[in-house]
Design an enzyme around this catalytic site. Sequence first.
Site, PDB file in Angstrom:
ATOM      1  CE1 TYR A 135       7.661  -3.683  -3.309  1.00 53.64           C
ATOM      2  CE2 TYR A 135       8.419  -2.087  -4.922  1.00 53.64           C
ATOM      3  CZ  TYR A 135       7.897  -2.373  -3.680  1.00 53.64           C
ATOM      4  OH  TYR A 135       7.596  -1.352  -2.806  1.00 53.64           O
ATOM      5  CG  ASP A 172      10.989  -1.281   3.707  1.00 52.85           C
ATOM      6  OD1 ASP A 172       9.862  -1.472   4.209  1.00 52.85           O
ATOM      7  OD2 ASP A 172      11.425  -1.960   2.760  1.00 52.85           O
ATOM      8  CG  LEU A 207      12.654  -9.801   8.556  1.00 56.26           C
ATOM      9  CD1 LEU A 207      13.287 -10.541   9.726  1.00 56.26           C
ATOM     10  CD2 LEU A 207      11.172  -9.565   8.835  1.00 56.26           C
ATOM     11  CB  THR A 228      -0.913   0.022   1.248  1.00 55.05           C
ATOM     12  OG1 THR A 228      -0.128  -0.387   2.371  1.00 55.05           O
ATOM     13  CG2 THR A 228      -2.090  -0.921   1.084  1.00 55.05           C
ATOM     14  CG  ASP A 229       5.226   1.235   0.707  1.00 60.89           C
ATOM     15  OD1 ASP A 229       4.868   0.560  -0.289  1.00 60.89           O
ATOM     16  OD2 ASP A 229       6.375   1.168   1.200  1.00 60.89           O
TER      17      ASP A 229
HETATM   18  C1  GLA Z   1       9.140  -3.813   0.227  1.00 63.05           C
HETATM   19  C2  GLA Z   1       9.272  -2.326  -0.089  1.00 63.05           C
HETATM   20  C3  GLA Z   1       8.289  -1.506   0.731  1.00 63.05           C
HETATM   21  C4  GLA Z   1       6.859  -2.056   0.603  1.00 63.05           C
HETATM   22  C5  GLA Z   1       6.844  -3.568   0.841  1.00 63.05           C
HETATM   23  C6  GLA Z   1       5.495  -4.176   0.571  1.00 63.05           C
HETATM   24  O1  GLA Z   1       9.544  -4.043   1.543  1.00 63.05           O
HETATM   25  O2  GLA Z   1      10.570  -1.875   0.176  1.00 63.05           O
HETATM   26  O3  GLA Z   1       8.330  -0.159   0.321  1.00 63.05           O
HETATM   27  O4  GLA Z   1       6.303  -1.735  -0.631  1.00 63.05           O
HETATM   28  O5  GLA Z   1       7.801  -4.237   0.043  1.00 63.05           O
HETATM   29  O6  GLA Z   1       4.537  -3.681   1.445  1.00 63.05           O
END
Ligand code: GLA
Length: 336
Positions: free
Chosen positions: A191, A142, A97, A18-19
């Site tokens: 992604y 993150d 992580l 969602t970010d």
């Molecule tokens: C990775 C990306 C984050 C986010 C997640 C999925 O960790 O770095 O910005 O998009 O995937 O929620």
Amino acid sequence: MSHRFRAPGRVNLIGEHTDYNQGFVLPIAIDLACTVSIEPAAEWTATSLQFGETHVLGSAKRGDWTDYVLGIVEEFGRGRAPLHLTVDSAVPLGSGLSSSASLEVSLALACLEGQPIPPMELVRRVHRVETEFIGLPCGIMDQYISVFGRAGRAVLIDCRTQRSHLVPLPAGVEYVVVNTMVKHALANSAYATRVAECAVDAQALGVGSLRDAVISGGRPRARHIISENARVLEFVAACERGDLKAMGQLMFASHLSLREDYEVSCPELDFLVDQASQFPGVYGARMTGGGFGGCAIALVDAGDATAFEHTVTDAYQGRFGRTPAVYRVTPSDGAA
Ligand code: GLA
């Protein structure tokens, strides 16, 4: 004596993918962190204790861990005397992580060497290194949580306004993270594909970003983003009233949506979540992070966490022939 700079990894409790759609996320910073120590040097040099390698930084990317160092040094180290940076990370690499954000944030602080910087400026500049220098079109979660994490709290981030508030977490539970020990080859390209698919869906639905979509028009990627944003807010409300059962159900629902609508899970993650769903002391579980391998997180009654750890380890070994790493993480403070 050398100075040390530290930044944590994270586990996202809910709000996945969602970010970069300007939506909501609810991560915690964890007690696994990356530490960088510095010493004056004749030229920029970096050592990784995990890889057992030392390199003098060149001007071009090498396609390995030193790319993060180079990107951060170009952003934060320009104009200052060179350093020897020694990286020691307890965040398992490539396991969802946030090992890269914890590396980038701790390196940035090391280059700044105590020089004050507004935290949000730190987040934005580190995020820019990740998207422009490294080239992963990721959202801001993150880097944000690695800086703004708080002990005992989750952080609700509105990725549109980039504001956040701290969410108290109920007592009596443990956050048990189980690492599949796999990262499927397509993780990074998939992604980027999801980011592009969301842009296409937003355009088709006539909104600037999927944050503003209210109906999905039968588009599964949009359906995930719309339902996931709603789940984050419901989860926060459940947290605030200490309703572990509701929190757990929302985690399972999130996983289902990531598996079916967003298609970023994999058999290993599905197996872990399925095992968790059959274990009496587990309230909920889901994949966490980008997906295609990496980790699952389970919300487990504190008294049952050890038994769960053993049961899930045996089951995973039996099914996939490899031993999952298990981390019982604590919501922790951000970078220092
Ligand atoms: C990775 C990306 C984050 C986010 C997640 C999925 O960790 O770095 O910005 O998009 O995937 O929620």
